[in-house]
Design a protein around this motif. Structure first.
Motif, PDB file in Angstrom:
ATOM      1  N   ALA A 164       0.830  -1.214   0.000  1.00 15.61           N
ATOM      2  CA  ALA A 164       0.000   0.000   0.000  1.00 15.61           C
ATOM      3  C   ALA A 164       0.860   1.258   0.000  1.00 15.61           C
ATOM      4  CB  ALA A 164      -0.919  -0.002   1.220  1.00 15.61           C
ATOM      5  N   VAL A 165       1.970   1.255   0.720  1.00 19.16           N
ATOM      6  CA  VAL A 165       2.783   2.459   0.898  1.00 19.16           C
ATOM      7  C   VAL A 165       3.795   2.645  -0.225  1.00 19.16           C
ATOM      8  CG1 VAL A 165       4.522   3.539   2.377  1.00 19.16           C
ATOM      9  CG2 VAL A 165       2.513   2.484   3.404  1.00 19.16           C
ATOM     10  N   ALA A 166       4.500   1.562  -0.603  1.00 20.41           N
ATOM     11  CA  ALA A 166       5.708   1.735  -1.411  1.00 20.41           C
ATOM     12  C   ALA A 166       5.592   1.250  -2.848  1.00 20.41           C
ATOM     13  CB  ALA A 166       6.870   1.001  -0.726  1.00 20.41           C
ATOM     14  N   ARG A 167       4.457   0.663  -3.204  1.00 15.11           N
ATOM     15  CA  ARG A 167       4.330   0.135  -4.563  1.00 15.11           C
ATOM     16  C   ARG A 167       4.046   1.284  -5.531  1.00 15.11           C
ATOM     17  NH1 ARG A 167       6.047  -4.555  -6.028  1.00 15.11           N
ATOM     18  NH2 ARG A 167       4.970  -5.659  -4.333  1.00 15.11           N
ATOM     19  N   GLY A 168       4.732   1.306  -6.666  1.00 11.41           N
ATOM     20  CA  GLY A 168       4.482   2.368  -7.652  1.00 11.41           C
ATOM     21  C   GLY A 168       5.477   2.292  -8.789  1.00 11.41           C
ATOM     22  N   PRO A 169       5.314   3.157  -9.810  1.00  3.40           N
ATOM     23  CA  PRO A 169       6.201   3.108 -10.978  1.00  3.40           C
ATOM     24  C   PRO A 169       7.575   3.691 -10.656  1.00  3.40           C
ATOM     25  CG  PRO A 169       4.642   4.900 -11.202  1.00  3.40           C
ATOM     26  CD  PRO A 169       4.275   4.192  -9.942  1.00  3.40           C
ATOM     27  N   SER A 170       8.625   3.062 -11.177  1.00  2.95           N
ATOM     28  CA  SER A 170       9.969   3.616 -11.001  1.00  2.95           C
ATOM     29  C   SER A 170      10.315   4.428 -12.250  1.00  2.95           C
ATOM     30  CB  SER A 170      10.979   2.481 -10.806  1.00  2.95           C
ATOM     31  OG  SER A 170      10.962   1.622 -11.929  1.00  2.95           O
ATOM     32  N   GLY A 171      11.461   5.109 -12.209  1.00  8.75           N
ATOM     33  CA  GLY A 171      11.893   5.865 -13.391  1.00  8.75           C
ATOM     34  C   GLY A 171      11.726   7.360 -13.251  1.00  8.75           C
ATOM     35  N   LEU A 172      11.270   7.838 -12.070  1.00  9.86           N
ATOM     36  CA  LEU A 172      11.147   9.293 -11.874  1.00  9.86           C
ATOM     37  C   LEU A 172      12.443   9.794 -11.244  1.00  9.86           C
ATOM     38  CD1 LEU A 172       7.526   9.323 -10.382  1.00  9.86           C
ATOM     39  CD2 LEU A 172       8.201   9.953 -12.699  1.00  9.86           C
ATOM     40  N   PRO A 173      13.063  10.867 -11.838  1.00 13.69           N
ATOM     41  CA  PRO A 173      14.366  11.320 -11.326  1.00 13.69           C
ATOM     42  C   PRO A 173      14.213  12.137 -10.050  1.00 13.69           C
ATOM     43  CG  PRO A 173      13.710  12.647 -13.198  1.00 13.69           C
ATOM     44  CD  PRO A 173      12.647  11.606 -13.045  1.00 13.69           C
ATOM     45  N   SER A 174      15.318  12.254  -9.317  1.00 11.61           N
ATOM     46  CA  SER A 174      15.360  13.027  -8.069  1.00 11.61           C
ATOM     47  C   SER A 174      15.020  14.481  -8.350  1.00 11.61           C
ATOM     48  CB  SER A 174      16.761  12.922  -7.465  1.00 11.61           C
ATOM     49  OG  SER A 174      16.964  13.934  -6.513  1.00 11.61           O
ATOM     50  N   ARG A 175      14.273  15.110  -7.451  1.00  8.79           N
ATOM     51  CA  ARG A 175      13.876  16.503  -7.641  1.00  8.79           C
ATOM     52  C   ARG A 175      15.093  17.411  -7.590  1.00  8.79           C
ATOM     53  NH1 ARG A 175       9.882  14.901  -3.750  1.00  8.79           N
ATOM     54  NH2 ARG A 175       7.903  14.415  -4.777  1.00  8.79           N
ATOM     55  N   ARG A 176      16.081  17.032  -6.776  1.00  8.20           N
ATOM     56  CA  ARG A 176      17.279  17.876  -6.640  1.00  8.20           C
ATOM     57  C   ARG A 176      18.443  17.330  -7.454  1.00  8.20           C
ATOM     58  NH1 ARG A 176      15.049  18.260  -1.430  1.00  8.20           N
ATOM     59  NH2 ARG A 176      16.236  16.488  -0.611  1.00  8.20           N
ATOM     60  N   ASN A 177      18.150  16.414  -8.365  1.00 14.10           N
ATOM     61  CA  ASN A 177      19.188  15.791  -9.202  1.00 14.10           C
ATOM     62  C   ASN A 177      20.309  15.159  -8.371  1.00 14.10           C
ATOM     63  OD1 ASN A 177      17.870  16.326 -11.538  1.00 14.10           O
ATOM     64  ND2 ASN A 177      19.486  17.566 -12.477  1.00 14.10           N
ATOM     65  N   THR A 178      19.916  14.602  -7.231  1.00 14.62           N
ATOM     66  CA  THR A 178      20.899  13.894  -6.395  1.00 14.62           C
ATOM     67  C   THR A 178      21.384  12.662  -7.149  1.00 14.62           C
ATOM     68  OG1 THR A 178      19.622  14.604  -4.484  1.00 14.62           O
ATOM     69  CG2 THR A 178      21.269  12.858  -4.109  1.00 14.62           C
ATOM     70  N   THR A 179      22.677  12.406  -7.112  1.00 12.96           N
ATOM     71  CA  THR A 179      23.215  11.251  -7.840  1.00 12.96           C
ATOM     72  C   THR A 179      23.090   9.978  -7.005  1.00 12.96           C
ATOM     73  OG1 THR A 179      25.425  11.595  -6.952  1.00 12.96           O
ATOM     74  CG2 THR A 179      24.929  12.666  -9.064  1.00 12.96           C
ATOM     75  N   VAL A 180      23.176   8.858  -7.694  1.00 16.98           N
ATOM     76  CA  VAL A 180      23.150   7.542  -7.025  1.00 16.98           C
ATOM     77  C   VAL A 180      24.358   7.417  -6.092  1.00 16.98           C
ATOM     78  CG1 VAL A 180      23.286   5.050  -7.448  1.00 16.98           C
ATOM     79  CG2 VAL A 180      21.845   6.485  -8.902  1.00 16.98           C
ATOM     80  N   LEU A 181      25.476   8.115  -6.452  1.00 14.61           N
ATOM     81  CA  LEU A 181      26.668   8.078  -5.601  1.00 14.61           C
ATOM     82  C   LEU A 181      26.334   8.602  -4.202  1.00 14.61           C
ATOM     83  CD1 LEU A 181      29.788   7.524  -5.703  1.00 14.61           C
ATOM     84  CD2 LEU A 181      30.061   9.984  -6.001  1.00 14.61           C
ATOM     85  N   ALA A 182      25.508   9.658  -4.153  1.00 12.15           N
ATOM     86  CA  ALA A 182      25.126  10.233  -2.861  1.00 12.15           C
ATOM     87  C   ALA A 182      24.329   9.225  -2.043  1.00 12.15           C
ATOM     88  CB  ALA A 182      24.313  11.502  -3.077  1.00 12.15           C
TER      89      ALA A 182
END
Length: 1502
Positions: A57-75
Motif C-alpha cells: 500500500a505504501v511503497a508500490r508504484g512506478p519507477s523511473g522518476l528522477p530526483s527533484r534535486r538531481n541527487t546522484t546515485v553516488l550520494a
C-alpha cells in the motif's frame, strides 16, 4: 605522535560518560518505547496492519522518476556507507526471536501458487540483556559499531579488527594482488557472508576484508568502501614520501586521522546538505553534556529515506563518458541490475579487471540521477531484497516495518510532536488514502515509518536525520573542527573543509578530475557525462526469483544410515559375541577332546536320513558275529544291524547321478542308505561286504534302480517311527479297551500302513528305547528273552500284547510270577541266589552300577534272612512272592513305562506314583505324631489322574500316609482366590519389602533428576532459545542425561563387595537388601541402558533439528562453537556426530555399551566368562568418555561430577582394598580330582581372614594368568584351619584349572600352583542361622555353600554354642549320587557329629525314572529293605533318606508347616540351576498364600 589517538572501539570519547558511542552502546530513545506489553513484545497483527500488505500500500508504484534535486546515485550509496560507519544493528538477538511476515494469500511474488501458508522469517535484532525486564526498563537495542563518525567502516570497530586490516608496512591497509583492492577475506576478520540470492553462492570468494562487516552487501556499497580504502593508502604513500623517517605506526595514524577528518567534513558539509536540501547549523564547539547516541527513530528514518532513492540498476562508465553494456543471461543490458548484485561472488579472477570495475561503478554512479524522493521503492528492494534464513528473497519495506515494531518506535504523530511538527489530523494530508483502511481510519495508530514515507516534503525524516548528525558532530570530542583536541591546526582544518568527495575520487580512480563534476553528489546541467536515460526495470534483466533452501537436502539417506548403524550396534556386537562364543566353544571342545582319548575314524560314507534331513558322516564296521555296526566320526555306535536272522542280504544300488548311493535293506528295522563320494568307493565297500557275507555263510543279492526311486523305496527312521507309533497305539487300544476313535481307527489309515504296523516286529534296540533303557542292559536282556517266545530276536505284536496285559491288568501274583520267570535263566522253576543277585544288579544298573557286588550280596543275604530263607540256596515262586509280601500295593501299581504313548491314552493308564519318606523326628512326642521314635517309613503318594473327581492328592492315600510327618496343630483356613491373591501379595511385600523400598527410592530419585532437568530446560533455564528450537529433543536428552549420570555413578556402589560384606553385618541390613546387590546392579544397568537409548534418541532429534536450523539461531544456542557470519548454512548432521567431542564420544559410548551389555548377558557370560570379564573392564573407558562427553559444555556446564565423585571415591577405596589382598600368593596345600569333573582345592588360610559359612571368594590362578578372577563358594567351615573349594569343570577356565592340578601336570611342574585370593564376600546363605527352621536346597554344584554351613552348624552344636537355629532340612538334588561323592563324605561327617539331631538330610536322585514301573518298584523294595536292616541307604551309604525323582517342594514345605506349627518364619536357601530355584520360589509363593508359617526364600543361581 603528539596528539591523543582516537580509540577504535569508541570508548573514552566522552570523558564523563566513557562508554557513550562505544561498540555495544544502547540506542537512545527520543520517545517512550511503544511495545504491545510496554516491555518487549512487538506490536503484531491484528493491532497493526500486515507488514506485506502495508508495504504494497505504501511503497508500490512506478519507477523511473528522477530526483527533484538531481541527487546522484553516488550520494545514495555514500549515505548507506555513512550508516555502516555509525550503525551496526543488523546482528540478530539471542535467544532468537522472530516477528515473521505472513504473506497474503496469492501474493504474485511470494505466493504465486496461492497456498496461503507462506511466512517469511524475520529475526529480531540484538538488545541489551539487562533491559526488557519491566515497564520501567523496556527493551533497548544495541549498536554493534561505534556511534561516532570515526571511520570505523574503513578501519573496523576494534583494535584487533584494524590490525587484521593492516599490512604493517608503510602505514598502509593490506591489499590484494595489484594493490588496488583490499584482501579477500580469509576468516580472520568476521566479515558478513550472506548467500548471493541470484546464484545461491556463498563462501569467502568476492568478499573483501573491510572496516564494516556489511561492506560487501552490494557491488556499489563495496565500491564506496574500496574508494576509502584506496584513499587511506594514497595518503599513507604521500606521507611516507614526505616523512621517510616515520615508522609504519606514525604514517598509519597520521593517514587515519586525516581520512577520518576528511570523511567527517564530506558527510556533514557536502553530503548531508545535498541529501536534505537544507543548510547545516554552524559548529559552535564541543559540547560534553550533549548525548550523541543514535536513536531508533534515526535508524529507521535514514534507511528508508535512502531506500526510496535507489534505482533498479546502476550504470558503469569509463573515464571518457563511455557508458558500458553489462552482459546478462539474454543479451547485454545498459546497467547492472541492483537485485542481482547483493552479496555478489561474481569475481573474474583478474584483480586488475575488478579494480577497473570498481572505478567504472564509481564513475557511473556520479553520472546517474537517483530515484525521486517519494514513497515509491523499486521492486528490487520491495520484492527481491536478499532474504533471511532459508529464503533467498524478502520484502525490504516489510522487513523495515517489522524492524520499526521490533525497535518499539513511537507513532507518527508522537514523533512529529517531539520534533515540533504539526500532528496528522486527517488522511488527506498524506499522499495515499488507501492505507487509512489498514489502520481503521485511526490517525493516532499510524506508525512512524509509513507516515514518514508518505510525506511529500520528507519533513519528519529530514528533521530526525539532521538532529542526529548535528548531535554526532557537537558531542564528538575528536571532531576535526574541535580546536581543543589538538588534532589539527587552523590551516589544516581549512584544508580539510575544502576537500570534497570529488577530490577523493580523483585521487583513487583512474578518471581525470575534469571527467567528474565538481560536486559529485549532484548532477547539474552542463556537468560532464550525462546519463543516457532514467533507468526503469524494463530496461534491465529480470530479477532471479525467490528460492527456498532445504538445509537437509541430500542428507536424508546418510542420516538414516547413521541411525540404522546406531540401532544395529547391538546386532553387530551380538555377531562379534557369537564369533567369540563359537571360537570359545570350539577351543573348549578341543580341550575336552584332548582329555578324552576318543579315537577318530576315517569317514567312509555319508548316511542319508530322509528327504528333509541333513546327511551325516559315518564309519561302517563289519563284526565277526554277523553284526554290522554304524559309528559316528568319534567312534560312538549309532546303530547295530544284526544279520543273524537273515538268509540273504539285499542291497540296491543307484544307477544314475554318478552311481554313488547304496541301500542296505533291514527287513524288521529301518533301512541303511549310504552316499559315497565316488563310484569306486562304493564298489570297494561292496567287495568288502561280499567277502564278509561269504565268511558268515550269507547270500548277497544286488539290484539296481534310479537314485530317486531308491530313496523313495527306502524305509527311513522317521517312517519307522510312524509305524511304531501306530503299533503302540493299537497295542494300548487293545490292552486298555480304549474307544476305537481315540486310538485312531484302522479305516482312517491305508490298509497297507495298518498291515505294516501290525505285522512289524520290534528289535532289541527299539524295545529298549520303548522302556527308556540301554539296549545291552541286563533288564532288557531278561525282559526281551521272556517276551520273545519264538526266539527270532524280535518281538511281535502278539508277544508284546501278552506281556503288557500282565503288567497293565495283572494281580501282584501275576507280576511277581513274570519277574520270577524273567530271572529264572535256566528255567528250572527255581531262583538261585546267583539269579536273585543278577536280578538285583539289573535293577540297580539304572543308577550307574553304584553298588558293588559285595553290597548286592549283602542285600541278598539280608532279604533272604528277613524272610527266614537264610538256609536256602534256591527259591520257588511261592517263596519269592512271600519275600515281596509287604509290597503288594507297590506291585499293584507297577506297570511297564512305555515311551511314545499318545497323550489321549495317558489319561487312561493306571496312576503313576512317586516316593517320599520321612525319618521320624526325634524329640517330638508321640502325642504329636502318634508314631514310635525310631525307624524309617516309606510312603507312596499316588498321583491324581486327570479325570478323577476325588479330593486332592493327599486325601486318598494308602495306609502308610496316615502320619506323614505329624498331624496339623493349627486350623487351616479355606480361602477364596481373591483372599489367596491378597495373602500372596502381602507375603510378597513382606519378603521383598527392603527390595521394594530400595527400588522405589532409587526409581524416585532417578525420575526426580530426570524431571528436574527436563523442567529446567523446558521452562526455567536462562533463555538461550534451545527449548524453543528443540523442545522434545532437549527435555529427553537433558533429563535422561541426568538420570544416566546418577545411575552410572551409583551403580558402582553395587560392586563394592568389601563394603557390602561389612555393611550386611550392621543394622543397615534390616533396611537394605545387600544380598541383592548383583540383581540391583543388573536392574540399574538395564534402566541405565533404557535411559541411554532415550538420551541417544533425544540427541538424534536434536541433531536433525540443528541440521535444519539456520546459523543465526545456532550461534545463539552455541556461542562458543558458532559465529554468525550471515551465511545461515548450518553444519551437516555428520559434523554433529563425528566432528564434535560430544558426538564422537557419544558414538564411542554407544559402542562400548553395546559390547558391555551383550557380553554381560547370561548366555555369553556362560560361554565366555573371559569375554565378559574383559569387556566389563571397559567401564574405566566408559567413565573417562562420559566425563569427556559432558566436559565440552555444549549445552550445559558439566554436572556428572556432582553424582560421580562420592561413589567413585568409595569404589576406589573398595577396589584398593581388594587389590591389596589380590596380589598375595596363597599356597595350595592339597589338590585332588574328584568324579564329575570336580576339583577339590585346599589352601592356606591367610592371616586375619575371617569369614562366615556360606560366604564366597574370588580366586585367580598364578599359572593361568592373574587377570581372570572367578567366584566360588567356600566349602570349608569357619573353624577349620585351611580354606577349601570344590570347583566343577564346566567352562574353559575351570577345565584348564582341573587339567593344571591333574597328577600328570603336577608331575611336570613339580609343585602345586599358587592362587591369588580376594574376599570373603557376603551373600544371603550366611543368614541360615537367623531362622529357627531353615531349609537348604542344593542342586548340582550349587551344594557348595551348604557344605560349609552344615559343617559349621554341627561344630557349633557340638561345642554347645548358642544357636537360634533349632532344625535344618538339607535337600540335595542330584542326577546320580556318584556325581558328588565328596559331598556324601561331608554329610557322613555331619551325621556322625550330629548328636542333637539338628540336621535332616534328604537326597533326591533324579536320574532314576520317576515313573513307577517294574524297575523302580524293585529298586524301591530293595532300598527300603536295606535301610531297615542296615540303617543306611543302599545308594549313598548314608543314614540320610534317598528319594527317586525330583523333589515335590510343595508337599514337602506343606508338611514343614504342620511339623513346626509354632514357627512363624521358615528360611529357605536354594542354590543351583535356575529351573530348580524357580520351582522352590513357586512352592514358597504357593504356600505363602496360606495363613501359616511363612517361607522366606533366598536363592543364588549359577
Amino acid at each position: 605522535i603528539s596528539w591523543e589517538v582516537q580509540r577504535y572501539d569508541g570508548w573514552y570519547n566522552n570523558l564523563l560518560h566513557h562508554s557513550c558511542g562505544s561498540v555495544g552502546a544502547r540506542l537512545l530513545r527520543l520517545l517512550p518505547a511503544n511495545y504491545a506489553d510496554g516491555v518487549y513484545q512487538a506490536l503484531q497483527e491484528p493491532h497493526v496492519p500486515n507488514a506485506r500488505q502495508l508495504s504494497n500500500a505504501v511503497a508500490r508504484g512506478p519507477s523511473g522518476l528522477p530526483s527533484r534535486r538531481n541527487t546522484t546515485v553516488l550520494a545514495v550509496f555514500f549515505g548507506f556507507h555513512v550508516l555502516l560507519d555509525i550503525l551496526g544493528t543488523e546482528k540478530p538477538g539471542c535467544p532468537a526471536e522472530f516477528l515473521n511476515i505472513r504473506i497474503p494469500y496469492g501474493d504474485p511474488v511470494f505466493d504465486p501458487a496461492g497456498t496461503g501458508d507462506v511466512v517469511l522469517p524475520f529475526q529480531r535484532i540484538h538488545w541489551a540483556a539487562e533491559t526488557g525486564q519491566s515497564p520501567n526498563s523496556p527493551r533497548e537495542q544495541t549498536n554493534e559499531v561505534t556511534g561516532w563518525l570515526d571511520g570505523s567502516s574503513i578501519y573496523g570497530p576494534s583494535h584487533s579488527w584494524s590490525d587484521a586490516l593492516r599490512s604493517f608496512s608503510g602505514g598502509q591497509l593490506a591489499s590484494g594482488p595489484g594493490g588496488r583492492l583490499p584482501r579477500e577475506t580469509d576468516g580472520r576478520v568476521p566479515m558478513w557472508k550472506a548467500l548471493d540470492p541470484s546464484t545461491g553462492q556463498g563462501g569467502p570468494q568476492g568478499i573483501y576484508d573491510l572496516g564494516s562487516a556489511w561492506g560487501n552487501e552490494n557491488l556499489f556499497l563495496q565500491a564506496e568502501s574500496i574508494a576509502w580504502f584506496r584513499y587511506h593508502n594514497y595518503l599513507a604513500m604521500a606521507l611516507a614520501q614526505a616523512h621517510p623517517t616515520w615508522s609504519d605506526e606514525d604514517i598509519f595514524q597520521h593517514a587515519r586521522k586525516r581520512v577520518i577528518a576528511t570523511f567527517q567534513s564530506i558527510v556533514l558539509y557536502e553530503w548531508l546538505p545535498t541529501l536534505l536540501g537544507r543548510r547545516i547549523p554552524e559548529y559552535k564547539g564541543y559540547q560534553q553534556h550533549l548525548d550523541p547516541s543514535l536513536s531508533p527513530e534515526f535508524v529507521v528514518a535514514a534507511g528508508q529515506f535512502l531506500a526510496t532513492m535507489l534505482p533498479p540498476g546502476i550504470y558503469k562508465r569509463g573515464p571518457k563518458c563511455q557508458f558500458q553494456k553489462v552482459p546478462g543471461p539474454r543479451g547485454s543490458f545498459p546497467a547492472v541490475r541492483l537485485c542481482n548484485s547483493y552479496w555478489s561472488r561474481q569475481s573474474t579472477g583478474l584483480k586488475q579487471a575488478e579494480a577497473v570495475d570498481v572505478d567504472n561503478l564509481l564513475l557511473g554512479m556520479t553520472s546517474q540521477i537517483a530515484e525521486q524522493e517519494d514513497n515509491i521503492v523499486v521492486e528490487d528492494l520491495q520484492d527481491y531484497w536478499y532474504g533471511p534464513l532459508k529464503y533467498s528473497r524478502t520484502d525490504y519495506v516489510a522487513s523495515w516495518l517489522q524492524r520499526g515494531r521490533d525497535l518499539g518506535l513511537p507513532t507518527y504523530n508522537q514523533a512529529r510532536e517531539r520534533f515540533g511538527l504539526d500532528p496528522l489530523q486527517n488522511w488527506s494530508d498524506l499522499v495515499l488514502e488507501k492505507i487509512a483502511a489498514l489502520y481503521a481510519n485511526n490517525t493516532a495508530g499510524l506508525e512512524l515509518l509509513p507516515g514518514g514515507m508518505l510525506e511529500t516534503n520528507r519533513s519528519l525524516f529530514s528533521v530526525i536525520i539532521l538532529d542526529q548528525f548535528v548531535r554526532l558532530r557537537d558531542g564528538d570530542r575528536f571532531w576535526f573542527e574541535n580546536t581543543k583536541n589538538g588534532l589539527f591546526t587552523v590551516e589544516e582544518t581549512r584544508e580539510i573543509r575544502n576537500t570534497t568527495f570529488h577530490d577523493v575520487l580523483a585521487a583513487v580512480t583512474y578518471a581525470d578530475p575534469t571527467d567528474l563534476q565538481p560536486h559529485v553528489f549532484v548532477w547539474s546541467e552542463g556537468d560532464p557525462c550525462p546519463q543516457p536515460q532514467q533507468l526503469t526495470a524494463q530496461h534491465l534483466p529480470s530479477c532471479t526469483p525467490m528460492m527456498v533452501l532445504d538445509y537437509f537436502e541430500g542428507s536424508g539417506a546418510g542420516f538414516g544410515i547413521i541411525i540404522v548403524v546406531l540401532c544395529c550396534l547391538p546386532l553387530v556386537t551380538l555377531f562379534v559375541a557369537w564369533i567369540v562364543a563359537f571360537f570359545r566353544k570350539r577351543d573348549f571342545k578341543k580341550l575336552q577332546k584332548k582329555q578324552s582319548t576318543s579315537v577318530r575314524r576315517e569317514v567312509t560314507a555319508m548316511e542319508w536320513h530322509g528327504p528333509k534331513t541333513d546327511s551325516s558322516p559315518v564309519y561302517i564296521q563289519l563284526q565277526a558275529d554277523k553284526v554290522l555296526k554304524v559309528l559316528d566320526g568319534r567312534g560312538s555306535v549309532l546303530r547295530s544291524i544284526s544279520l543273524k536272522a537273515h538268509q540273504r542280504v539285499e542291497v540296491i544300488l543307484s544307477s544314475n547321478k554318478g552311481n554313488k548311493a547304496l541301500l542296505l535293506k533291514s527287513p524288521k528295522e529301518y533301512d541303511l542308505v549310504l552316499l559315497f563320494s565316488e563310484e569306486a568307493e562304493r564298489s570297494s565297500f561292496i567287495g568288502k561286504l561280499r567277502g564278509y557275507l561269504e565268511e558268515s555263510s550269507l547270500d548277497l543279492h544286488i539290484s539296481e534302480m534310479k537314485e530317486q526311486s531308491l530313496m523313495k523305496w527306502a524305509v527311513t527312521q522317521e517312517q519307522r517311527k510312524q509305524i511304531l507309533e501306530t503299533f503302540f497305539r493299537h497295542l494300548f487300544a487293545q490292552v486298555l479297551e480304549i474307544d476305537r476313535s481315540n486310538a485312531g481307527e484302522l479305516n482312517f489309515e491305508s490298509s497297507q500302513k495298518a498291515k505294516e504296523s501290525l505285522t512289524c516286529e520290534l528289535s532289541r534296540a527299539e524295545f529298549a528305547e520303548a522302556l527308556g533303557l540301554k539296549a545291552h542292559s541286563m533288564f532288557v536282556d531278561s525282559m526281551f528273552s521272556l517276551a520273545d517266545k519264538d526266539g527270532n530276536g524280535y518281538i511281535s505284536f502278539r508277544e508284546f500284547l501278552d506281556i503288557l496285559v500282565v503288567f497293565m491288568k495283572g494281580s501282584p501274583e501275576e507280576k511277581s510270577k513274570v519277574m520270577f520267570r524273567m530271572y529264572d535263566i535256566d528255567e528250572n522253576g527255581f531262583l538261585s541266589k546267583e539269579e536273585f543277585l543278577r536280578m538285583l544288579r539289573s535293577f540297580i544298573e539304572i543308577s550307574n552300577n553304584c553298588l558293588s557286588r559285595d553290597q548286592a550280596e549283602q542285600v541278598t543275604e539280608s532279604m533272604f534272612r528277613a524272610s527266614g530263607f537264610q538256609d536256602r540256596d534256591e527259591l520257588t515262586w511261592e517263596d519269592f512272592h512271600y519275600m515281596l509280601r509287604d509290597h503288594d500295593s507297590e506291585l499293584r501299581l507297577t506297570q511297564l513305562c512305555i515311551k511314545g504313548v499318545p497323550e489321549v491314552l495317558k489319561q487312561n493308564l493306571h496312576n503313576r506314583v512317586s516316593f517320599i519318606k520321612k525319618k521320624e523326628l526325634k524329640g517330638w512326642s508321640q502325642a504329636q505324631g502318634g508314631r514310635p521314635k525310631s525307624g524309617h517309613h516309606g510312603h507312596i503318594w499316588p498321583a491324581k489322574p486327570q479325570n478323577d473327581p476325588s479330593p486332592p492328592v493327599f486325601a486318598r492315600v494308602n495306609q502308610y500316609q496316615l502320619h506323614l510327618y505329624t498331624e496339623a496343630q493349627r486350623k487351616k483356613y479355606q480361602r477364596n482366590k481373591v483372599q489367596q491373591k491378597i495373602q500372596e501379595f502381602k507375603r510378597f511385600v513382606e519378603n521383598y519389602r527392603r527390595h521394594i523400598v530400595c527400588v522405589v527410592l532409587f526409581s524416585a530419585i532417578t525420575a526426580g533428576v530426570f524431571v528436574e532437568r527436563a523442567y529446567y530446560y523446558a521452562f526455567a533455564s536462562p533463555s538461550t532459545g534451545i527449548a524453543q528450537t528443540t523442545f522434545v529433543g532437549i527435555i529427553i536428552s537433558r533429563g535422561s542425561a541426568a538420570s544416566i549420570s546418577f545411575m552410572y555413578s551409583y551403580i558402582l556402589l553395587t560392586m563394592c563387595r568389601n563394603l557390602i560384606t561389612v555393611l550386611r553385618e550392621t543394622f543397615l541390613n534390616h533396611y537394605i537388601p545387600f544380598d541383592a546387590a548383583v540383581d540391583f546392579h543388573r536392574w540399574i544397568a538395564m534402566a541405565a541402558l533404557i535411559f541411554s537409548v532415550l538420551h541417544t534418541a533425544g540427541h538424534i532429534v536434536n541433531v536433525y533439528i540443528f541440521s535444519v536450523t539456520p546459523l543465526s539461531v545456532l550461534s545463539c544456542l552455541f556461542p562458543s562453537v558458532f559465529v554468525n557470519d550471515g551465511s545461515q548454512l548450518p553444519q551437516k548432521y555428520y559434523w554433529w556426530f563425528f566432528q564434535t567431542i560430544p558426538g564422537m564420544t557419544g558414538v564411542l559410548l554407544l559402542v562400548i555399551l553395546a559390547v558391555m551389555y551383550v557380553f554381560a548377558t547370561h548366555h555369553f557370560r556362560r560361554v565366555s566368562f573371559q569375554g565378559f570379564w574383559i569387556t566389563h573392564h571397559l567401564y574405566v573407558l566408559l567413565y573417562v568418555l562420559v566425563i569427556i562427553h559432558g566436559s565440552y559444555a555444549l549445552i550445559q556446564q558439566p554436572r556428572f561430577y556432582i553424582y560421580f565423585i562420592i561413589p567413585a571415591l568409595i569404589y576406589s577405596a573398595d577396589k584398593l582394598l581388594s587389590l591389596s589382598r589380590k596380589k598375595v600368593e596363597i599356597s595350595v596345600v592339597k589338590a585332588e580330582l574328584l568324579p564329575s569333573g570336580v576339583t577339590h582345592l585346599q589352601f592356606q588360610r591367610p592371616q586375619d581372614f575371617d569369614y562366615k559359612s556360606g560366604q564366597w571368594v574370588r580366586i585367580a590362578c598364578v599359572a593361568l594368568g592373574t587377570t581372570e578372577y572367578h567366584p566360588f563358594t567356600l566349602t570349608s567351615a569357619p573353624h577349620e584351619d585351611t580354606l577349601s573349594l570344590h570347583i566343577r569343570a564346566v567352562g574353559p577356565w575351570t577345565t584348564r584349572l582341573r587339567e593344571l592340578y591333574s597328577p600328570e601336570s603336577l608331575a611336570l611342574i613339580g609343585k602345586l600352583p599358587k592362587l591369588y585370593l580376594d574376599g570373603p564376600f557376603g551373600e544371603g546363605h550366611q543368614e541360615w542361622n537367623k531362622f529357627e527352621v531353615s531349609v537348604l536346597v542344593g542342586g548340582g554344584i550349587g551344594v557348595t555353600p551348604f557344605a560349609s554351613i552344615l559343617k559349621d552348624l554341627v561344630f557349633k552344636s557340638s561345642i554347645s554354642s548358642k544357636l537360634l537355629c533349632k532344625k535344618i532340612y538339607f535337600i540335595w538334588v542330584t542326577r546320580t549320587q556318584r556325581q558328588f561323592e565328596w559331598l556324601a563324605d561331608i554329610i557322613r561327617e555331619v551325621e556322625e557329629a550330629d548328636r542333637n539331631d539338628l540336621v535332616s538330610v534328604h537326597i533326591y536322585i533324579t536320574q532314576l525314572a520317576e515313573k513307577f514301573d517294574l524297575r523302580t518298584t524293585m529298586l524301591y523294595i530293595c532300598e527300603r529293605h536295606f535301610q531297615k536292616v542296615l540303617n543306611k541307604s543302599l545308594f549313598t551309604g548314608l543314614r540320610s533318606i534317598t528319594h527317586f525323582g525330583r523333589p515335590p517342594f510343595v508337599p514337602f514345605f506343606n508338611s514343614l508347616q504342620e511339623v513346626h506349627p509354632e514357627v512363624q518364619k521358615i528360611g529357605v536357601f536354594s542354590c543351583g540351576p535356575p529351573g530348580m530355584t524357580k520351582s522352590v520360589e513357586k512352592a514358597c509363593q504357593q504356600l505363602n498364600k496360606k495363613d501359616q508359617a511363612y517361607f522366606a526364600h533366598h536363592y543364588e543361581n549359577f
